[in-house]
Design a protein around this motif. Structure first.
Motif, PDB file in Angstrom:
ATOM      1  N   ASN A  29      41.542  44.635  41.850  1.00 49.09           N
ATOM      2  CA  ASN A  29      41.032  43.368  41.328  1.00 49.09           C
ATOM      3  C   ASN A  29      41.396  42.203  42.235  1.00 49.09           C
ATOM      4  O   ASN A  29      40.654  41.220  42.330  1.00 49.09           O
ATOM      5  CB  ASN A  29      41.596  43.109  39.929  1.00 49.09           C
ATOM      6  N   ALA A  82      25.890  38.944  43.985  1.00 52.03           N
ATOM      7  CA  ALA A  82      27.338  39.158  44.023  1.00 52.03           C
ATOM      8  C   ALA A  82      28.052  38.237  43.039  1.00 52.03           C
ATOM      9  O   ALA A  82      29.016  38.651  42.381  1.00 52.03           O
ATOM     10  CB  ALA A  82      27.856  38.935  45.442  1.00 52.03           C
ATOM     11  N   LYS A 135      30.320  39.702  40.068  1.00 54.37           N
ATOM     12  CA  LYS A 135      31.761  39.505  40.175  1.00 54.37           C
ATOM     13  C   LYS A 135      32.305  38.498  39.173  1.00 54.37           C
ATOM     14  O   LYS A 135      33.408  38.662  38.646  1.00 54.37           O
ATOM     15  CB  LYS A 135      32.113  39.044  41.598  1.00 54.37           C
ATOM     16  N   GLU A 181      32.472  38.889  49.633  1.00 54.88           N
ATOM     17  CA  GLU A 181      33.733  39.249  48.993  1.00 54.88           C
ATOM     18  C   GLU A 181      34.544  38.027  48.590  1.00 54.88           C
ATOM     19  O   GLU A 181      35.395  38.118  47.710  1.00 54.88           O
ATOM     20  CB  GLU A 181      34.559  40.134  49.927  1.00 54.88           C
ATOM     21  N   SER A 232      34.721  36.498  44.667  1.00 56.48           N
ATOM     22  CA  SER A 232      35.729  36.853  43.656  1.00 56.48           C
ATOM     23  C   SER A 232      37.089  36.264  43.969  1.00 56.48           C
ATOM     24  O   SER A 232      38.044  36.503  43.224  1.00 56.48           O
ATOM     25  CB  SER A 232      35.843  38.380  43.542  1.00 56.48           C
ATOM     26  N   ASN A 248      43.031  39.108  36.318  1.00 53.70           N
ATOM     27  CA  ASN A 248      41.799  38.695  36.979  1.00 53.70           C
ATOM     28  C   ASN A 248      41.169  37.557  36.175  1.00 53.70           C
ATOM     29  O   ASN A 248      40.757  37.757  35.031  1.00 53.70           O
ATOM     30  CB  ASN A 248      40.832  39.872  37.069  1.00 53.70           C
ATOM     31  N   ARG A 254      33.997  40.390  34.854  1.00 58.19           N
ATOM     32  CA  ARG A 254      32.780  40.920  35.456  1.00 58.19           C
ATOM     33  C   ARG A 254      31.653  40.966  34.432  1.00 58.19           C
ATOM     34  O   ARG A 254      31.874  40.892  33.229  1.00 58.19           O
ATOM     35  CB  ARG A 254      33.035  42.323  36.006  1.00 58.19           C
ATOM     36  N   GLU A 309      30.696  48.762  47.783  1.00 55.04           N
ATOM     37  CA  GLU A 309      30.546  47.850  46.655  1.00 55.04           C
ATOM     38  C   GLU A 309      31.286  48.360  45.430  1.00 55.04           C
ATOM     39  O   GLU A 309      31.879  47.570  44.689  1.00 55.04           O
ATOM     40  CB  GLU A 309      29.057  47.657  46.349  1.00 55.04           C
ATOM     41  N   ASN A 324      35.059  47.778  45.921  1.00 54.07           N
ATOM     42  CA  ASN A 324      35.406  46.366  45.734  1.00 54.07           C
ATOM     43  C   ASN A 324      35.064  45.857  44.346  1.00 54.07           C
ATOM     44  O   ASN A 324      35.056  44.642  44.117  1.00 54.07           O
ATOM     45  CB  ASN A 324      34.716  45.509  46.788  1.00 54.07           C
ATOM     46  N   ARG A 325      34.746  46.795  43.449  1.00 52.70           N
ATOM     47  CA  ARG A 325      34.587  46.490  42.022  1.00 52.70           C
ATOM     48  C   ARG A 325      33.444  45.504  41.774  1.00 52.70           C
ATOM     49  O   ARG A 325      33.566  44.568  40.980  1.00 52.70           O
ATOM     50  CB  ARG A 325      35.895  45.961  41.436  1.00 52.70           C
ATOM     51  N   TRP A 326      32.312  45.751  42.421  1.00 52.50           N
ATOM     52  CA  TRP A 326      31.130  44.962  42.098  1.00 52.50           C
ATOM     53  C   TRP A 326      30.540  45.414  40.765  1.00 52.50           C
ATOM     54  O   TRP A 326      30.109  44.588  39.962  1.00 52.50           O
ATOM     55  CB  TRP A 326      30.082  45.133  43.197  1.00 52.50           C
TER      56      TRP A 326
END
Length: 713
Positions: free
Chosen positions: A168, A192, A196, A243, A246, A429, A433, A522, A525-527
């Motif tokens: 995260n 994105a 995000k 990126e 986020s 976080n 999302r 993706e 990177n937790r999209w």
């Protein structure tokens, strides 16, 4: 937004002074962009960050990037918790099969390296090719886990395997840019941002954030440019921009300057320096930087043959090498000199350099903890007592005894991520999302736009079905009701199933092999989650394939004279649609499990194998070893299904032409033909159940395969 001006005091020296990477001023947390107002033209590119710090005779001058003084835009993200990464005795081992020894052999890539990367630092992992720098970066980012041993802590707490909290707070940018070529910069950034940041923040905030990031990276003039048309340096910055939405606390980059010219390299590293100054931990691998780029880094971690030979500030590298009898020549890039040492061009005892690197690590670690605990009057114990059983020994100062001027010391122990205390790295976080359903809608829209703009394949598939339909129709014109052309109609039905099976399977067999790298990055990177992504793909491909098949059926079925009743046409269409979707499900599965070269070879082979069963092959004639393939063949089920809809269901007698010899047609009665081809007695609904089961099963297996690939570290 607050507005402030930069106040740089010019040097009075006549020589050139490089004030590299000065800390940016602090700004309010809710500020997104602070503009610097000067009486000069303000550029939209922060590549001038270092140029603004170069002074000659009391005036700022550019460094090969601009021709006159310009101002830049200061960008400040909302504050995120700082992340310090520390690793000890990290080893990485891979297994390789030796044909000579006929057994698996273990090969160690990293040999017990240790180090620490602090927040606010721009760290370079440098070394020659094959030294293990990318491997170390992958391990620290959590991208590789299998074969890794050692201890990795984040903010003093153990980082668990595949830690969601760490991911995260992190972003990993690979060496190769995997952008969506048919999306514009604006569309890619909006997608994105929605994925995000979710929908807990306003659209205006997202647009403001997007514009600010693009201005920071010098991409605002490419707002409506497709990503595939960006230059190499712009693609690299675009990857970083995606990126940054986020606002990660730490960013890992694998050779961000590869393929860039000197100006683009300076621009890229200047950007990373700015991000690090805002409190992030920026770690990147770099092969052989120029002297200017090299000086921008705060810390260097040098590796050679899987061992650390130096770690520490850039400015201490030359003295460190000098202490080991390695004098860097004047006007020689220290980075080049270090690479020459690492590849063995100088007769040097590498074990001494490794020992020196370990010593610097211990000194830096103790100094850091001393500074950390000094606020509470804590001091570290001796290095020998530091990491026993996962705890750090510290002392707290008591009062000073004036008589003997001694300090009464009390010993305390504080936890440093012991496995026993259960403390793990956690970071909240601030951004929620998008929900699973919203992820699906966003990804579906993205996929739809990209497919429409790359319309050649779509048009080719659609036109192919539309054009082949009348060709088949006229080739087998009116064979459907003529008893003397029954086998002609048999071939038409087989050819129809063969066509829609091949077009259904081969049109998607490369979908996942071509998308896998982008999907892996993706997802890491937790999209988004895997399920909404998968459904966004199949819910575009399935309706389109159904549409193509429907056009083919309508264009050929009536020309062949097979139309009798509406329900027969409906069942015929249903069987064709199920057959093509079954083949498509197999195509997705093959593509998800195999590489491109193997997938395009195995796909047709499996189609041929399944097509053999049911066409001029009776079940009793099949070897028992292969009878199981007859039962699971979706091709056989679809083919038998369309035969039953045409000749079964108590169809009336076929027309026998009067000019036939003896006025006799062997297949006047449809049941006779069905018995001849050994499919009489089969019930259509069983074939429907079989193909439906194949569709569901193959999609589930595809999801499981993708999940395994995405989570295999």
């Amino acid at each position: 937004m607050s507005v402030k001006a930069r106040d740089d005091k010019p040097s009075t020296s006549s020589s050139i002074v490089v004030g590299c990477c000065q800390s940016s001023s602090t700004t309010p947390e809710n500020s997104i962009v602070d503009y610097i107002e000067e009486d000069l033209e303000a550029p939209n590119n922060n590549t001038l960050f270092h140029a603004a710090n170069i002074i000659e005779n009391g005036e700022k001058i550019p460094v090969g990037i601009i021709s006159k003084k310009k101002a830049s835009i200061d960008f400040t993200f909302p504050k995120r918790p700082k992340v310090d990464i520390e690793f000890q005795d990290v080893r990485y081992t891979v297994k390789t099969f030796s044909f000579k020894q006929r057994e698996f052999e273990k090969k160690e890539i990293l040999h017990g390296v240790s180090g620490s990367f602090r927040s606010g630092q721009l760290v370079a992992i440098m070394g020659p090719s094959g030294a293990g720098k990318s491997t170390l970066l992958n391990i620290l980012a959590g991208y590789v886990e299998t074969g890794v041993s050692g201890k990795i802590t984040v903010n003093g707490k153990n980082r668990s395997s595949n830690s969601e909290n760490f991911r995260n707070a992190s972003a990993y940018i690979h060496q190769d840019d995997a952008l969506r070529p048919y999306l514009t910069v604006r569309e890619a950034m909006i997608v994105a941002a929605h994925l995000k940041l979710g929908f807990s923040v306003t659209k205006e905030y997202k647009l403001q954030l997007i514009h600010s990031i693009l201005e920071l990276l010098g991409l605002e003039t490419r707002f409506n440019t497709e990503c595939g048309r960006l230059s190499g340096g712009q693609k690299k910055r675009m990857s970083i921009a995606l990126e940054l939405i986020s606002n990660p606390s730490n960013v890992f980059l694998d050779e961000p300057t590869t393929g860039l010219d000197s100006s683009s390299c300076t621009s890229c590293i200047s950007l990373l320096k700015r991000l690090a100054q805002e409190g992030r931990t920026i770690v990147c691998t770099i092969h052989q930087p120029s002297a200017l780029v090299f000086e921008m880094f705060d810390k260097l971690y040098a590796v050679s043959q899987g061992n650390c030979i130096y770690q520490g500030p850039i400015k201490e590298l030359v003295p460190f090498m000098s202490d080991h009898g390695l004098e860097c020549p004047s006007y020689h890039n220290p980075a080049d000199f270090l690479i020459e040492i690492a590849v063995g061009e100088y007769d040097v005892d590498m074990s001494k350099m490794m020992a020196g690197a370990v010593k610097k690590f211990n000194e830096e670690r103790d100094t850091y903890y001393l500074g950390t605990f000094s606020r509470d009057n804590y001091i570290l114990a001796d290095a020998g007592e530091n990491f026993d059983n996962g705890k750090v020994a510290v002392y707290k100062f008591g009062t000073v005894d004036n008589n003997n001027e001694d300090i009464n010391v009390k010993r305390y122990r504080i936890s440093r991520g012991s496995k026993d205390d259960g403390r793990k790295f956690r970071i909240k976080n601030p951004n929620e999302r998008a929900s699973i359903f919203m992820q699906f809608l966003i990804l579906f829209e993205r996929n739809f736009k990209a497919s429409i703009r790359n319309a050649f394949l779509i048009y080719a598939r659609l036109i192919t079905h539309i054009c082949i339909a009348p060709m088949f129709g006229y080739l087998y014109h009116n064979v459907g009701y003529d008893a003397t052309h029954t086998f002609g109609n048999y071939v038409y039905l087989y050819g129809s199933i063969l066509l829609i099976v091949y077009t259904g399977k081969m049109s998607v067999v490369l979908s996942f092999p071509l998308e896998m790298e982008t999907l892996r990055r993706e997802h890491f990177n937790r999209w988004y989650n895997l399920i909404p992504y998968y459904f966004s793909i199949i819910l575009f491909e399935i309706p389109f394939q159904l549409l193509c098949t429907f056009f083919y059926v309508c264009g050929s079925y009536f020309l062949t004279g097979n139309y009798l009743e509406n329900y027969r046409f409906a069942l015929f269409t249903t069987m064709c649609l199920l057959a093509t979707i079954s083949a498509q499900a197999w195509g997705f599965f093959i593509g998800s499990t195999m590489s491109i070269k193997i997938a395009v070879f195995i796909g047709p082979i499996l189609a041929v194998l399944f097509s053999v069963f049911g066409f001029c092959t009776r079940y009793v004639d099949i070897n028992r070893m292969f009878q199981w393939m007859w039962h699971i063949s979706y091709f056989r089920a679809g083919f038998h299904g369309v035969l039953d809809t045409v000749y079964g269901m108590n169809r009336t007698d076929l027309w026998c032409p009067p000019q036939t010899e003896f006025n006799y047609c062997h297949f006047r009665k449809p049941d006779v033909f069905l018995r001849e081809v050994s499919i009489s007695g089969f019930e259509t609904y069983k074939n429907i159940y079989l193909m439906t089961g194949v569709i569901i099963t193959m999609h589930i297996l595809t999801i499981l395969t993708l999940w395994f690939k995405l989570n295999k570290r």
